[in-house]
Design a protein around this motif. Structure first.
Motif, PDB file in Angstrom:
ATOM      1  N   GLU A 185      30.761  75.081  49.847  1.00  0.00           N
ATOM      2  CA  GLU A 185      29.650  74.719  50.738  1.00  0.00           C
ATOM      3  C   GLU A 185      28.326  75.310  50.271  1.00  0.00           C
ATOM      4  OE1 GLU A 185      28.053  72.521  53.546  1.00  0.00           O
ATOM      5  OE2 GLU A 185      30.238  72.617  53.433  1.00  0.00           O
ATOM      6  N   SER A 186      28.365  76.558  49.794  1.00  0.00           N
ATOM      7  CA  SER A 186      27.113  77.209  49.402  1.00  0.00           C
ATOM      8  C   SER A 186      26.513  76.572  48.152  1.00  0.00           C
ATOM      9  CB  SER A 186      27.327  78.711  49.174  1.00  0.00           C
ATOM     10  OG  SER A 186      28.253  78.919  48.120  1.00  0.00           O
ATOM     11  N   GLU A 187      27.369  76.155  47.197  1.00  0.00           N
ATOM     12  CA  GLU A 187      26.877  75.526  45.964  1.00  0.00           C
ATOM     13  C   GLU A 187      26.771  74.013  46.078  1.00  0.00           C
ATOM     14  OE1 GLU A 187      28.839  76.554  42.360  1.00  0.00           O
ATOM     15  OE2 GLU A 187      28.793  78.698  42.751  1.00  0.00           O
ATOM     16  N   GLN A 188      27.385  73.447  47.132  1.00  0.00           N
ATOM     17  CA  GLN A 188      27.434  72.000  47.312  1.00  0.00           C
ATOM     18  C   GLN A 188      28.075  71.319  46.099  1.00  0.00           C
ATOM     19  OE1 GLN A 188      25.894  69.989  50.251  1.00  0.00           O
ATOM     20  NE2 GLN A 188      26.762  71.947  50.902  1.00  0.00           N
ATOM     21  N   THR A 189      29.185  71.903  45.630  1.00  0.00           N
ATOM     22  CA  THR A 189      29.910  71.339  44.491  1.00  0.00           C
ATOM     23  C   THR A 189      31.417  71.451  44.723  1.00  0.00           C
ATOM     24  OG1 THR A 189      29.883  73.457  43.318  1.00  0.00           O
ATOM     25  CG2 THR A 189      28.146  71.888  42.757  1.00  0.00           C
ATOM     26  N   LEU A 190      32.148  70.614  44.008  1.00  0.00           N
ATOM     27  CA  LEU A 190      33.600  70.722  43.939  1.00  0.00           C
ATOM     28  C   LEU A 190      33.923  71.612  42.746  1.00  0.00           C
ATOM     29  CD1 LEU A 190      34.136  66.948  44.468  1.00  0.00           C
ATOM     30  CD2 LEU A 190      35.164  68.678  45.954  1.00  0.00           C
ATOM     31  N   VAL A 191      34.742  72.629  42.970  1.00  0.00           N
ATOM     32  CA  VAL A 191      35.056  73.601  41.930  1.00  0.00           C
ATOM     33  C   VAL A 191      36.555  73.559  41.643  1.00  0.00           C
ATOM     34  CG1 VAL A 191      34.917  76.027  41.243  1.00  0.00           C
ATOM     35  CG2 VAL A 191      33.186  75.078  42.780  1.00  0.00           C
ATOM     36  N   LEU A 192      36.927  73.464  40.363  1.00  0.00           N
ATOM     37  CA  LEU A 192      38.338  73.496  39.991  1.00  0.00           C
ATOM     38  C   LEU A 192      38.913  74.852  40.361  1.00  0.00           C
ATOM     39  CD1 LEU A 192      40.743  72.105  38.547  1.00  0.00           C
ATOM     40  CD2 LEU A 192      39.938  73.182  36.424  1.00  0.00           C
ATOM     41  N   ARG A 193      39.961  74.857  41.203  1.00  0.00           N
ATOM     42  CA  ARG A 193      40.553  76.114  41.671  1.00  0.00           C
ATOM     43  C   ARG A 193      41.991  76.315  41.217  1.00  0.00           C
ATOM     44  NH1 ARG A 193      36.592  79.422  42.240  1.00  0.00           N
ATOM     45  NH2 ARG A 193      35.053  78.762  43.765  1.00  0.00           N
ATOM     46  N   ALA A 194      42.671  75.227  40.837  1.00  0.00           N
ATOM     47  CA  ALA A 194      44.055  75.353  40.372  1.00  0.00           C
ATOM     48  C   ALA A 194      44.398  74.129  39.535  1.00  0.00           C
ATOM     49  CB  ALA A 194      45.018  75.465  41.556  1.00  0.00           C
ATOM     50  N   THR A 195      45.184  74.344  38.475  1.00  0.00           N
ATOM     51  CA  THR A 195      45.604  73.213  37.638  1.00  0.00           C
ATOM     52  C   THR A 195      46.917  73.518  36.935  1.00  0.00           C
ATOM     53  OG1 THR A 195      44.949  71.630  35.927  1.00  0.00           O
ATOM     54  CG2 THR A 195      44.290  73.931  35.593  1.00  0.00           C
ATOM     55  N   ASN A 196      47.670  72.470  36.706  1.00  0.00           N
ATOM     56  CA  ASN A 196      48.861  72.526  35.866  1.00  0.00           C
ATOM     57  C   ASN A 196      48.734  71.358  34.903  1.00  0.00           C
ATOM     58  OD1 ASN A 196      51.408  73.013  34.768  1.00  0.00           O
ATOM     59  ND2 ASN A 196      52.431  71.756  36.293  1.00  0.00           N
ATOM     60  N   GLY A 197      48.479  71.655  33.632  1.00  0.00           N
ATOM     61  CA  GLY A 197      48.356  70.605  32.633  1.00  0.00           C
ATOM     62  C   GLY A 197      46.993  70.538  31.987  1.00  0.00           C
TER      63      GLY A 197
END
Length: 197
Positions: A66-78
């Motif tokens: 919310e503060s950055e107004q962005t979607l941030v990658l938080r977890a991934t497999n692959g």
């Protein structure tokens, strides 16, 4: 989603095995959720098990900051884990941002032919072709997006969209619980330092 699923002639026993893998994953997730309230561990469990359950090569979760107004990658497999916390997309940016902005699922058979796709240098890989993205929403509020990707072109079925939607609802609950716990901790610590009147 972009139109109805393309029917596939999948043998019934293959479809049944897929549903059994999905059910086994949901049971495992319920067990992990009962044993821990660590949101990072829960997200890691979801992305690591989703690829097996769905037969995909990648699962990633982007959360809305919310503060950055962005979607941030938080977890991934692959994908490259170096992109966690680094890879970011705005609302409407890329397929992930498009799904977040409209809060509706989107299945793309070949991302290289979709104008909404945006290459993310920190994480994307050329061999990935198909993508299913589902919004993570709680009470109409954007929480993030969960994506699965395949190396070969794939027409995602309604059942696959529904399964990923169930996982999105689980993630929404995890994130909401984590935020509530943080808020209660902040309130608790501020009241414990308040001098008596």
């Amino acid at each position: 989603m972009s139109g109805p699923s393309v029917p596939r002639n999948v043998p019934l026993h293959v479809e049944l095995e897929q549903r059994q893998r999905e059910l086994a994953m949901l049971r495992q997730l319920a067990t992990v959720m009962a044993e821990t309230r660590d949101p990072r561990l829960l997200l890691e469990t979801i992305v690591s098990e989703t690829t097996t359950a769905t037969g995909t090569q990648v699962c990633s979760v982007y959360l809305w900051d919310e503060s950055e107004q962005t979607l941030v990658l938080r977890a991934t497999n692959g994908l490259s884990t170096a992109g966690i916390g680094v890879a970011k997309l705005g609302l409407g940016e890329g397929i992930t941002g498009w799904v977040a902005q409209r809060q509706q699922p989107l299945a793309v058979r070949d991302v290289s032919h979709d104008p909404r796709f945006k290459w993310v240098p920190e994480v994307d890989q050329e061999q990935l072709k198909s993508m299913l993205s589902v919004p993570i929403v709680a009470l109409g509020r954007l929480i993030g997006v969960i994506n699965v990707q395949t190396e070969r072109p794939w027409s995602f079925t309604d059942a696959e969209v529904n399964f990923l939607s169930v996982l999105a609802a689980q993630i929404a609950g995890i994130v909401d619980f984590s935020r509530l716990a943080d808020e209660l901790n902040r309130l608790g610590s501020s009241t414990s330092h308040t001098p008596d009147a």
